[in-house]
Design an enzyme around this catalytic site. Structure first.
Site: not given
Length: 312
Positions: A30, A293
């Site tokens: 992110k 991720s």
């Protein structure tokens, strides 16, 4: 954004080639999108655009930490709306980075309304978790690194929540594949309990539906964003999106610790889960890289998952 994010490795493990964004600053991909967006906002302000007095975001955890880090690094206050049932370790990490966190009375369904109120109250600039071109382009830098490390890659498997990571990945990889004249597949993986992206791609309509209970809390969204929908469906840059059962997600998160010696949260393990479950057939003409991720999982939760998986 290079001074603010980490160039993560593609690891050759017992479970295949893994793009380890779980080793990124704050433990997920992110910050790439968050820093790119905030730096663009500050650049626009210097060129006569609206001043940036603070940053606002809505998130279940990883995006919250990324925006909090960007704000702290660049000297801006941050306020984040998070559902009351967000993982406690993610809420605590966001507060530790200096952000004001709003959780009281917030649900997955009501969080957008509370965000709108927060924006009115503060005048802060929104840093959207996925439906913003600057955020999407920031996420795509991870795919540039994959191409540099493994130019012969044939398939990249990407977890899907709101669609920012897979959109950035698809934009980069398909642009690289076009002049080379070779196929390069982009495959999404999302929970069976939140199959909106897969249904959107299958029906070519923008599907909105409440997500069911899933271990992959970062993918618990009712739909992909408008911009990701454009990339995934309208422009056809994603080849397929597969849905992964909950037991496979749990098994993949535990296998990451047992066999790859890596700590990965269930959402972060979605792509590996799809590969291990046989949902992503390999290609004879190249390699497959799966994204990790995110790695922000409480050790006690990972222990509980391991106990469940090992007893099954």
């Amino acid at each position: 954004m290079a001074p603010y994010v980490r160039r993560t490795p593609v690891l050759d493990t017992d479970l295949g080639l893994l793009k380890a964004e779980s080793l990124q600053v704050t433990g997920s991909f992110k910050p790439r999108g968050a820093f790119n967006k905030v730096l663009r906002l500050l650049e626009a302000a210097r060129d006569g655009g609206p001043p940036v007095t603070g940053l606002a975001a809505v998130s279940s955890g990883n995006h919250a930490q990324a925006v909090a880090l960007a704000g702290r690094t660049l000297g801006l206050p941050v306020a984040v709306v998070m559902p009351e049932d967000s993982r406690p370790n993610k809420v605590a990490a966001t507060r530790d980075l200096g952000a004001t966190v709003v959780t009281e009375g917030v649900t997955v369904e009501s969080r957008q309304g509370r965000l709108a109120e927060l924006l009115d109250e503060t005048g802060y600039q929104l840093v959207h978790p996925f439906d913003d071109w600057d955020v999407i382009h920031g996420q795509g830098t991870a795919a540039l690194e994959i191409l540099e490390d493994h130019p012969g890659v044939a398939t990249v498997v990407v977890p899907v929540g709101g669609g920012g990571l897979i959109s950035g990945t698809a934009l980069v990889l398909k642009a690289a594949a076009r002049p080379a004249g070779r196929p390069l597949r982009v495959i999404g993986a999302e929970p069976e309990q939140a199959p909106d992206a897969a249904e959107s791609l299958r029906t070519r309509t923008h599907v909105h539906r409440p997500a069911g209970p899933t271990l992959a809390d970062g993918a618990r969204v009712p739909s992909v964003g408008e911009r990701p929908f454009e990339v995934i469906v309208e422009r056809g840059l994603v080849d397929d999106i597969v849905t992964v059962p909950e037991d496979a997600i749990a098994a993949a998160a535990v296998a990451m610790a047992d066999r790859a010696r890596l700590v990965v949260e269930p959402t972060g393990a979605l792509a590996v889960a799809a590969v291990l479950a046989g949902l992503v057939p390999g290609r004879p003409d190249g390699t497959t890289v799966a994204y990790l991720s995110g790695g922000n999982i409480d050790p006690r939760r990972l222990s509980d998952l391991a106990a469940t998986v090992h007893s099954a």
